[in-house]
Scaffold this motif. Structure first.
Motif, PDB file in Angstrom:
ATOM      1  N   ALA A 198      34.126  39.060  36.914  1.00  0.00           N
ATOM      2  CA  ALA A 198      34.510  37.708  36.492  1.00  0.00           C
ATOM      3  C   ALA A 198      35.995  37.653  36.150  1.00  0.00           C
ATOM      4  O   ALA A 198      36.706  36.764  36.571  1.00  0.00           O
ATOM      5  N   LEU A 199      36.446  38.672  35.405  1.00  0.00           N
ATOM      6  CA  LEU A 199      37.864  38.691  35.015  1.00  0.00           C
ATOM      7  C   LEU A 199      38.731  39.393  36.063  1.00  0.00           C
ATOM      8  O   LEU A 199      39.956  39.358  35.973  1.00  0.00           O
ATOM      9  N   GLY A 200      38.112  40.060  37.020  1.00  0.00           N
ATOM     10  CA  GLY A 200      38.858  40.684  38.100  1.00  0.00           C
ATOM     11  C   GLY A 200      39.294  42.109  37.807  1.00  0.00           C
ATOM     12  O   GLY A 200      38.952  43.032  38.533  1.00  0.00           O
TER      13      GLY A 200
ATOM     14  N   PHE B 175      37.347  43.836  44.033  1.00  0.00           N
ATOM     15  CA  PHE B 175      38.069  43.780  45.316  1.00  0.00           C
ATOM     16  C   PHE B 175      38.956  45.007  45.510  1.00  0.00           C
ATOM     17  O   PHE B 175      40.051  44.907  46.068  1.00  0.00           O
TER      18      PHE B 175
ATOM     19  N   GLY C 173      27.303  36.835  43.898  1.00  0.00           N
ATOM     20  CA  GLY C 173      28.751  36.999  44.104  1.00  0.00           C
ATOM     21  C   GLY C 173      29.217  38.434  44.043  1.00  0.00           C
ATOM     22  O   GLY C 173      30.257  38.749  43.458  1.00  0.00           O
ATOM     23  N   SER C 174      28.459  39.332  44.648  1.00  0.00           N
ATOM     24  CA  SER C 174      28.847  40.739  44.655  1.00  0.00           C
ATOM     25  C   SER C 174      30.105  40.952  45.485  1.00  0.00           C
ATOM     26  O   SER C 174      30.428  40.150  46.368  1.00  0.00           O
TER      27      SER C 174
ATOM     28  N   LYS D 182      41.075  36.343  46.835  1.00  0.00           N
ATOM     29  CA  LYS D 182      39.712  36.835  46.653  1.00  0.00           C
ATOM     30  C   LYS D 182      39.237  36.400  45.278  1.00  0.00           C
ATOM     31  O   LYS D 182      39.952  36.598  44.284  1.00  0.00           O
ATOM     32  N   GLY D 183      38.069  35.822  45.221  1.00  0.00           N
ATOM     33  CA  GLY D 183      37.558  35.366  43.931  1.00  0.00           C
ATOM     34  C   GLY D 183      36.176  34.783  44.079  1.00  0.00           C
ATOM     35  O   GLY D 183      35.485  35.029  45.078  1.00  0.00           O
ATOM     36  N   TRP D 184      35.790  34.043  43.050  1.00  0.00           N
ATOM     37  CA  TRP D 184      34.446  33.477  43.014  1.00  0.00           C
ATOM     38  C   TRP D 184      34.515  31.953  43.056  1.00  0.00           C
ATOM     39  O   TRP D 184      35.372  31.348  42.412  1.00  0.00           O
TER      40      TRP D 184
ATOM     41  N   ASP E  20      39.595  33.863  40.029  1.00  0.00           N
ATOM     42  CA  ASP E  20      39.506  35.335  40.100  1.00  0.00           C
ATOM     43  C   ASP E  20      39.682  36.004  38.743  1.00  0.00           C
ATOM     44  O   ASP E  20      39.848  37.220  38.660  1.00  0.00           O
ATOM     45  N   GLY E  21      39.672  35.186  37.679  1.00  0.00           N
ATOM     46  CA  GLY E  21      39.757  35.762  36.340  1.00  0.00           C
ATOM     47  C   GLY E  21      41.171  36.045  35.855  1.00  0.00           C
ATOM     48  O   GLY E  21      41.371  36.321  34.681  1.00  0.00           O
TER      49      GLY E  21
ATOM     50  N   ALA F  94      29.445  32.468  44.459  1.00  0.00           N
ATOM     51  CA  ALA F  94      29.637  33.364  45.598  1.00  0.00           C
ATOM     52  C   ALA F  94      31.038  33.982  45.552  1.00  0.00           C
ATOM     53  O   ALA F  94      31.998  33.336  45.130  1.00  0.00           O
ATOM     54  N   ALA F  95      31.134  35.257  45.976  1.00  0.00           N
ATOM     55  CA  ALA F  95      32.442  35.908  46.086  1.00  0.00           C
ATOM     56  C   ALA F  95      32.955  35.672  47.501  1.00  0.00           C
ATOM     57  O   ALA F  95      32.225  35.881  48.482  1.00  0.00           O
TER      58      ALA F  95
END
Lengths: 478, 478
Positions: free
Chosen positions: A216-218, A250, A439-440, B22-24, B38-39, B66-67
């Motif tokens: 969530a926070l990256g 990521f 959201g994996s 890249k994020g959610w 992406d936090g 979703a990611a």
């Protein structure tokens, strides 16, 4: 008047002014020269007493360990070893220290004696230096991650999960041990009556919770205490130690290795730059200690040379498979000098093998990666070969494993299958599975044992000497 | 290609370049506008999809949670609310999120529901903001002390001492609870057989060990987890929380109050400067939440106004004796509106009294000092009046006690007498007494509950919402 720290006094900015020093007497020579330390630096300031005009009663109380307040003029020193000293005009004893009873005499004490006096060993040069370096390293850890946009996350210490599998756990409870704890009908302990209404332990790792936050926070990191209830009475193990665990969304294993190497170099460089006096002292301490060893066992490099070597060279990246080939062909393996002979792929590497690779073969820090799935944890990402996982360990000379990490298995089905095969309760870890269900993404992280880093940077050899009050089997003093 | 953080994209430095995000997915509107987070910041970046040329199968998988990985051009945004957006050229689903099953729907969830989903609540705007602010505050704590020459000390978590007296303790053990633990001849549990060969608990404070370190390093601070096995199911108590405990040699109570006030202002200011977007969001969240309250119960100030008020005003320093006089003369005391009526000097102050002083009478943070010895801990320095001690508590509006501290009793005889009077085992605390026996000096320190600070700065009202995975009675989930 306000007192001034010795670190500031020695920089000379207050020269020729009247100053007030407060600190502890390290030595008192010739009724004249007091070496005072206040912990702000490893260096003492010399306070020169006009002993002819000072009452004998007062002079007698200037003993090693006494707390004193000195007022005087800061002048350039004629003696060697310091640039500035204080010409004392007034001296006051704040707290006496009976020289007959004070355990920290101005002489060499064994490290074992000092461990037994962990509340006083911090008053020695060596432990003052170690603990200042430890503090600076801890700050470097925070600064490295914060500058790069990582969020510091405090994962739980008390955990209801025992599925992490990193080691034996301590139980945390409010129930009595005398047999009177409430029972279920089948006779087992009724943990519904315990404080948390379940069986709880001390955490062995914040990784799983850290992963949930990274998704969530990256980018996140933890830095907190972790625990192992293992009866390992070695110079490398503690029952309670501090661990740093970054986790990055990521990011694959290559990115993870890059991060770990860059991170270690940053914090070591930070300590080298911020703690020159402490490290110089620790370097000479180590040289002195090694004089009693046979030449073959002494370090090849002095402390600062070793630290700079790590900063200046790339860590060697070697796959597990390559490492096995090297070990199989090595002299100690052929001559059966290893306690555990490496004869086939899949063997777990022992400390002796790691040390051979790092200290004899590559002679530099080594990152081993792509280990057999069977000897690694359930959450590591399975490679396409179906038999290795994207794990990595960083091995350091003299320390062994300092980092263990991996790319995490981000595929829900693969992870679930692995958990089932290992009998890990999926109901208990439903929340961990959720991070793969919703959201994996590819993500990676590692754990670094902070005390092993401090060991490496300070040149100490026993992990009990780099944490203030060590906890080990049969020892939780202070 | 390497992906770029949204925080960086929104700053516009990559304008007109091809970028990878890249994020959610937070929301997806009109088959066209994806809000991606992406936090790295509370702000989303809008990714604009050419939906006419994107397969429906793909569009359907762009769901909340979703990611995704998006490649496109960063352009100035025509829409309101953001300066830059991404014109998508390629989109990839990294990890799906079934909208029928994903618990974090794009709607308002209750805080209680979010607590039950603590592994996913971090994916909301509010918890992202809270935890980023928490992280920044934690770093500010370290930076404040390190810049001033304090050493960070990791005092033990597992302690063999139960004399600290700050609260009920959790037991840590490797022994079984089922009655089969080894016994002494008298039937009591034989703790010699436990892991540490003694009865051990989780620490309630690192202060005593911190004092031993301050008496050598001069200035130290701890920042670590502490524990209370108390059945307090309130919005202000946790069974596991993080505490900051500085300790300073040659510092009296006035210096201690100066330090605490300066420290709190520094870390609050640091968060205000570093987290403008997160705090702005939390301010509007609080306003929204308070709309449902009766006007009289709403905050008088908005969040940032309140934080700036603390920065701009001196904390009011009031002796306990003055406070009692104020309370005795107060309306709620005379009208018997207080649950506990204050009728004489010596009474312990309850939360209602503290709130009255801070929120009604002084309307600013208050430092109460010189409390009756009888209601304070054994290690606090006795004043010359023989009945008060050099204690201080800092009380904050809406939070209550945020800091508790004192000048410590540095006189060996006085301390020993106090311990004996209270039945504290002097053999167990011999090492603490040693700090007064050898080179004792005036010293002071305080403890600040980190979560209460985070509560204050984020404007949250329940302490369970400012720590990632709260531990409270009957709750140790995740």
């Amino acid at each position: 008047m306000k007192h001034t720290k010795i670190k500031e006094l020695l920089s000379g900015t207050n020269a020729l002014q009247e100053v007030n020093v407060k600190g502890w007497v390290r030595t008192f020579r010739n009724k004249q020269f007091i070496a005072v330390n206040d912990g702000s630096t490893i260096n003492n300031i010399q306070c020169v007493v006009d002993f002819e005009n000072t009452p004998d009663e007062l002079l007698k109380r200037i003993t090693t360990g006494a707390a004193i307040s000195v007022i005087g003029t800061l002048v350039e020193s004629k003696g060697s070893g310091q640039n500035y000293e204080v010409q004392v005009s007034k001296i006051e004893i704040l707290g006496d220290s009976d020289p007959e009873k004070y355990p920290m005499q101005p002489k060499k004490h064994s490290l074992e004696f000092l461990r037994e006096n962990a509340h006083l060993r911090i008053r020695t040069n060596a432990f003052g230096a170690i603990m200042r370096v430890r503090s600076v390293l801890a700050f470097a850890v925070h600064q490295y991650f914060q500058e790069r946009g990582f969020a510091y996350v405090n994962t739980p210490i008390i955990t209801g999960s025992d599925a992490e599998g990193a080691g034996e756990m301590f139980q945390v409870t409010s129930l009595p041990l005398d047999g009177s704890a409430p029972r279920n009908e089948d006779g087992t302990i009724n943990y519904k009556e315990d404080f948390f209404a379940k069986h709880t332990n001390l955490t062995v790792s914040g990784q799983l919770e850290g992963e949930a936050y990274a998704m969530a926070l990256g980018q996140i990191y933890t830095f907190g205490p972790t625990f192992r209830a293992e009866n390992s009475n070695t110079s490398r193990h503690l029952a309670e130690f501090w661990m740093i665990e970054p986790e990055v969304a990521f990011c694959d294993l290559d990115g993870n290795m890059d991060l770990a190497e860059d991170f270690i170099k940053y914090v070591v460089r930070y300590a080298v730059e911020k703690c020159p006096d402490d490290l110089k002292f620790l370097e000479s301490r180590l040289l002195e200690e090694e004089k009693s060893k046979p030449a073959a066992e002494r370090s090849e490099m002095a402390l600062l040379e070793k630290l700079n070597f790590v900063l200046d060279n790339n860590f060697k990246r070697v796959s597990y498979t390559e490492a096995i080939d090297i070990l199989k062909a090595s002299k100690p393996n052929k001559n059966k000098k290893f306690q555990y002979i490496i004869d086939e792929w899949g063997a777990d590497l022992q400390s002796e093998h790691e040390r051979f690779l790092v200290e004899k073969h590559f002679k530099c820090p080594v990152i081993l990666f792509d280990y057999p799935a069977k000897i690694k944890a359930f959450y590591m990402r399975l490679n396409e070969d179906g038999k290795t996982v994207r794990a990595m360990d960083i091995l350091f000379p003299g320390i062994g494993e300092i980092v263990g990490g991996s790319q995490r298995e981000e595929r829900y089905d693969v992870l679930l299958e692995k958990m089932q095969a290992l009998g890990i309760d999926e109901k208990e870890l439903y929340w961990y599975l959720d991070t793969r269900k919703f959201g994996s993404a590819v993500h990676s992280g590692f754990g670094l044992g902070f005390e092993r880093l401090v060991l490496f940077v300070t040149g100490m050899t026993n992990i009990r000497d780099v944490i203030p009050f060590p906890r080990t089997p049969q020892n939780a003093e202070f």
